[in-house]
Scaffold this motif. Structure first.
Motif, PDB file in Angstrom:
ATOM      1  N   LEU A  55       0.818  -1.223   0.000  1.00  0.00           N
ATOM      2  CA  LEU A  55       0.000   0.000   0.000  1.00  0.00           C
ATOM      3  C   LEU A  55       0.846   1.264   0.000  1.00  0.00           C
ATOM      4  O   LEU A  55       2.003   1.265   0.398  1.00  0.00           O
ATOM      5  CB  LEU A  55      -0.950  -0.011   1.205  1.00  0.00           C
ATOM      6  CG  LEU A  55      -1.883  -1.234   1.288  1.00  0.00           C
ATOM      7  CD1 LEU A  55      -2.853  -1.084   2.455  1.00  0.00           C
ATOM      8  CD2 LEU A  55      -2.624  -1.472  -0.014  1.00  0.00           C
ATOM      9  N   ARG A  56       0.249   2.344  -0.451  1.00  0.00           N
ATOM     10  CA  ARG A  56       0.873   3.661  -0.438  1.00  0.00           C
ATOM     11  C   ARG A  56      -0.069   4.637   0.287  1.00  0.00           C
ATOM     12  O   ARG A  56      -1.187   4.246   0.648  1.00  0.00           O
ATOM     13  CB  ARG A  56       1.172   4.148  -1.849  1.00  0.00           C
ATOM     14  CG  ARG A  56      -0.076   4.364  -2.709  1.00  0.00           C
ATOM     15  CD  ARG A  56       0.253   5.016  -4.036  1.00  0.00           C
ATOM     16  NE  ARG A  56       0.886   6.301  -3.848  1.00  0.00           N
ATOM     17  CZ  ARG A  56       0.248   7.473  -3.785  1.00  0.00           C
ATOM     18  NH1 ARG A  56      -1.056   7.526  -3.897  1.00  0.00           N
ATOM     19  NH2 ARG A  56       0.897   8.592  -3.615  1.00  0.00           N
ATOM     20  N   PRO A  57       0.369   5.903   0.487  1.00  0.00           N
ATOM     21  CA  PRO A  57      -0.506   6.861   1.160  1.00  0.00           C
ATOM     22  C   PRO A  57      -1.880   6.904   0.499  1.00  0.00           C
ATOM     23  O   PRO A  57      -1.985   6.978  -0.729  1.00  0.00           O
ATOM     24  CB  PRO A  57       0.227   8.196   0.982  1.00  0.00           C
ATOM     25  CG  PRO A  57       1.670   7.811   0.895  1.00  0.00           C
ATOM     26  CD  PRO A  57       1.691   6.485   0.190  1.00  0.00           C
ATOM     27  N   GLY A  58      -2.910   6.862   1.284  1.00  0.00           N
ATOM     28  CA  GLY A  58      -4.274   6.794   0.779  1.00  0.00           C
ATOM     29  C   GLY A  58      -4.850   5.387   0.891  1.00  0.00           C
ATOM     30  O   GLY A  58      -6.007   5.157   0.577  1.00  0.00           O
ATOM     31  N   SER A  62       0.277   0.373  -4.234  1.00  0.00           N
ATOM     32  CA  SER A  62       1.242   1.308  -4.808  1.00  0.00           C
ATOM     33  C   SER A  62       1.453   1.062  -6.296  1.00  0.00           C
ATOM     34  O   SER A  62       1.324  -0.060  -6.797  1.00  0.00           O
ATOM     35  CB  SER A  62       2.583   1.192  -4.093  1.00  0.00           C
ATOM     36  OG  SER A  62       3.224  -0.012  -4.446  1.00  0.00           O
ATOM     37  N   GLY A  63       1.810   2.133  -6.991  1.00  0.00           N
ATOM     38  CA  GLY A  63       2.122   2.029  -8.408  1.00  0.00           C
ATOM     39  C   GLY A  63       3.239   1.043  -8.665  1.00  0.00           C
ATOM     40  O   GLY A  63       3.209   0.307  -9.649  1.00  0.00           O
ATOM     41  N   SER A  64       4.219   0.989  -7.773  1.00  0.00           N
ATOM     42  CA  SER A  64       5.346   0.112  -8.065  1.00  0.00           C
ATOM     43  C   SER A  64       4.953  -1.358  -7.901  1.00  0.00           C
ATOM     44  O   SER A  64       5.482  -2.223  -8.586  1.00  0.00           O
ATOM     45  CB  SER A  64       6.575   0.503  -7.251  1.00  0.00           C
ATOM     46  OG  SER A  64       6.658  -0.216  -6.072  1.00  0.00           O
ATOM     47  N   PHE A  67       3.225  -1.965 -11.205  1.00  0.00           N
ATOM     48  CA  PHE A  67       4.271  -2.056 -12.233  1.00  0.00           C
ATOM     49  C   PHE A  67       4.912  -3.436 -12.197  1.00  0.00           C
ATOM     50  O   PHE A  67       5.124  -4.071 -13.238  1.00  0.00           O
ATOM     51  CB  PHE A  67       5.339  -0.981 -12.013  1.00  0.00           C
ATOM     52  CG  PHE A  67       6.551  -1.161 -12.908  1.00  0.00           C
ATOM     53  CD1 PHE A  67       6.619  -0.537 -14.138  1.00  0.00           C
ATOM     54  CD2 PHE A  67       7.611  -1.989 -12.509  1.00  0.00           C
ATOM     55  CE1 PHE A  67       7.717  -0.733 -14.973  1.00  0.00           C
ATOM     56  CE2 PHE A  67       8.704  -2.186 -13.338  1.00  0.00           C
ATOM     57  CZ  PHE A  67       8.764  -1.554 -14.577  1.00  0.00           C
TER      58      PHE A  67
ATOM     59  N   TYR B  24       4.361   7.772   4.437  1.00  0.00           N
ATOM     60  CA  TYR B  24       4.506   6.589   3.598  1.00  0.00           C
ATOM     61  C   TYR B  24       5.219   5.495   4.391  1.00  0.00           C
ATOM     62  O   TYR B  24       6.357   5.138   4.104  1.00  0.00           O
ATOM     63  CB  TYR B  24       5.324   6.952   2.352  1.00  0.00           C
ATOM     64  CG  TYR B  24       5.134   6.061   1.163  1.00  0.00           C
ATOM     65  CD1 TYR B  24       4.669   4.764   1.273  1.00  0.00           C
ATOM     66  CD2 TYR B  24       5.438   6.525  -0.123  1.00  0.00           C
ATOM     67  CE1 TYR B  24       4.511   3.951   0.169  1.00  0.00           C
ATOM     68  CE2 TYR B  24       5.277   5.721  -1.229  1.00  0.00           C
ATOM     69  CZ  TYR B  24       4.808   4.444  -1.079  1.00  0.00           C
ATOM     70  OH  TYR B  24       4.656   3.644  -2.175  1.00  0.00           O
ATOM     71  N   PHE B  67      11.775   1.729 -11.699  1.00  0.00           N
ATOM     72  CA  PHE B  67      10.447   2.342 -11.773  1.00  0.00           C
ATOM     73  C   PHE B  67      10.150   3.104 -10.486  1.00  0.00           C
ATOM     74  O   PHE B  67       9.658   4.239 -10.513  1.00  0.00           O
ATOM     75  CB  PHE B  67       9.373   1.273 -11.998  1.00  0.00           C
ATOM     76  CG  PHE B  67       7.971   1.810 -11.864  1.00  0.00           C
ATOM     77  CD1 PHE B  67       7.292   2.308 -12.962  1.00  0.00           C
ATOM     78  CD2 PHE B  67       7.332   1.862 -10.624  1.00  0.00           C
ATOM     79  CE1 PHE B  67       6.015   2.833 -12.842  1.00  0.00           C
ATOM     80  CE2 PHE B  67       6.053   2.391 -10.497  1.00  0.00           C
ATOM     81  CZ  PHE B  67       5.396   2.876 -11.609  1.00  0.00           C
TER      82      PHE B  67
END
Lengths: 154, 154, 154, 154
Positions: A55-58, A62-64, A67, B24, B67
């Motif tokens: 997870l990321r903030p929010g 996460s994007g990574s 990805f 984060y 990335f």
């Protein structure tokens, strides 16, 4: 969508998972997280079992992490369709994030757009949630190294 | 290359690092690995101290580590130039991998191409090694959520 | 940004323009519109003299005109640095449009990120107007066909 | 692939073609070349009738002709699904060219990945030839300008 009906996988999902576990030790400690769940002619399905660490903030994945799922989708396609040469590398990956994804299983439906001698191009629809909404979509290219012939190693 | 000389950062590299560490937590255990090392008008420099855990088959730094560095470069730009709103999210990221990178410090030189009210577009040159060769290059877009007006918080 | 100081162009801007005019007849009737204006080690500058025909609704230069400028920037780089083999083809191009551009000269500053045996990766900053603002930025890949050796043609 | 079954087009293919012809005069003289042939919930089909003028060295359809088809595919999606606001603009487009396409009809199968208030993300499969092979694949983003309210025009 156009099908690549002439393509034929050489490895099953289980064989690809075993191969990734063996050649990619750094992925090992994440290995219950990323896995191939299906390999079929012209594509594969990969899964991220997203937990707290993804997870990321929010509170969204996460994007990574997404990805990495996209990249592994291409890797499973190239391993299963071009042969188990672990040294294929990503040369380009473009990803669009279109919805937030929460923790839980996230599936990547991956399709080979072109399998050439030295390049494989793929796209992947990443879906999540009870309604199977697209949360991200990526396209990418793997470079396939020239195969060493068996004769030349004799 | 065109400069965005009208842009002015609101946070220093140290302030951004502290902010990322606070908002984060999932990045925390990787925090000696990814960090902002400079913030300047219109851009920033971020660093990945790549170790064993960042490698992939072939002994090179994995695509997903690069990335993540690219994504963090954009995140540092948006935090420092659009304000410390941790909920900005990546909507698109395109990355080209052009050379292998070995373990060691890898720097991302990040530049804001456009800072609008709702979107920030950036690119990042990722360089490594004694000769400072480009190992990857990415462009991406962050979506900036509407700022809550001061009145509405009163 | 990292320089590719080891690269050396084989053709001048004038030679590339003459070559494009000869091998690319479909571009001919647009030829006062797109041209190489400089070729230097590791890159080139190309120009679109944008007129009425390049505009889209809203009175701004169309995305496809800017795409074409980016693509020609890569083409000039590959022709001048990898040799005048007109059959190199674009395999990927990613473009971000960041500001509106009006009719007039639009310059593309193009840089080779990698020149390999079979692939060239480049990026291009497209700038316009009195202040030289970035209006678009693209990265792309050209596939370079294997060179026919002179011996094999004897 | 995930469907966007909740989306509903407001315009037919014929209405979109008439609208594009009216707001986009520069496209007019190419108008028998690019056209919408279908609009359906969550997507559309667009066609390029590729002739001599669309070819590049090697006798294949040029990248910029395929880019334009991809861009028009997104434009038809946004016009038909978000309303006939001609001022929507492309902010990003990424295209992979995977096979050569010869002159003749080339179809773009376009799908909306996300339709938000200010952004629309789409992908498009571009197929050609008797076997309907994919020749290119693109993903892109359109920015949708805020709608003027009817009151404010009174």
């Amino acid at each position: 969508m156009a099908e690549q009906s002439n393509l034929k996988p050489m490895l099953t999902a289980a064989e690809v998972n075993a191969l990734m576990e063996s050649v990619y030790p750094q992925l090992n400690n994440q290995f219950t997280f990323y896995e191939a769940i299906d390999v079929f002619p012209g594509g594969c399905t990969v899964r991220l079992n997203a937990g707290e660490r993804h997870l990321r903030p929010g509170g969204t994945v996460s994007g990574s992490s997404l990805f990495t799922l996209a990249d592994i989708g291409g890797y499973v396609c190239v391993l299963s369709h071009a042969g188990p040469d672990a040294l294929s590398v990503t040369t380009n990956l473009n990803i669009n994030f279109v919805r937030k994804a929460e923790a839980g299983p996230i599936d990547g439906h991956c399709r080979i757009l072109k399998l050439g001698k030295s390049l494989m191009v793929f796209d992947i629809d990443i879906v999540a949630g009870p309604d199977g909404h697209t949360v991200a979509h990526a396209t990418g290219t793997y470079s396939i190294p020239p195969r060493k012939s068996f004769q030349s190693q004799a």
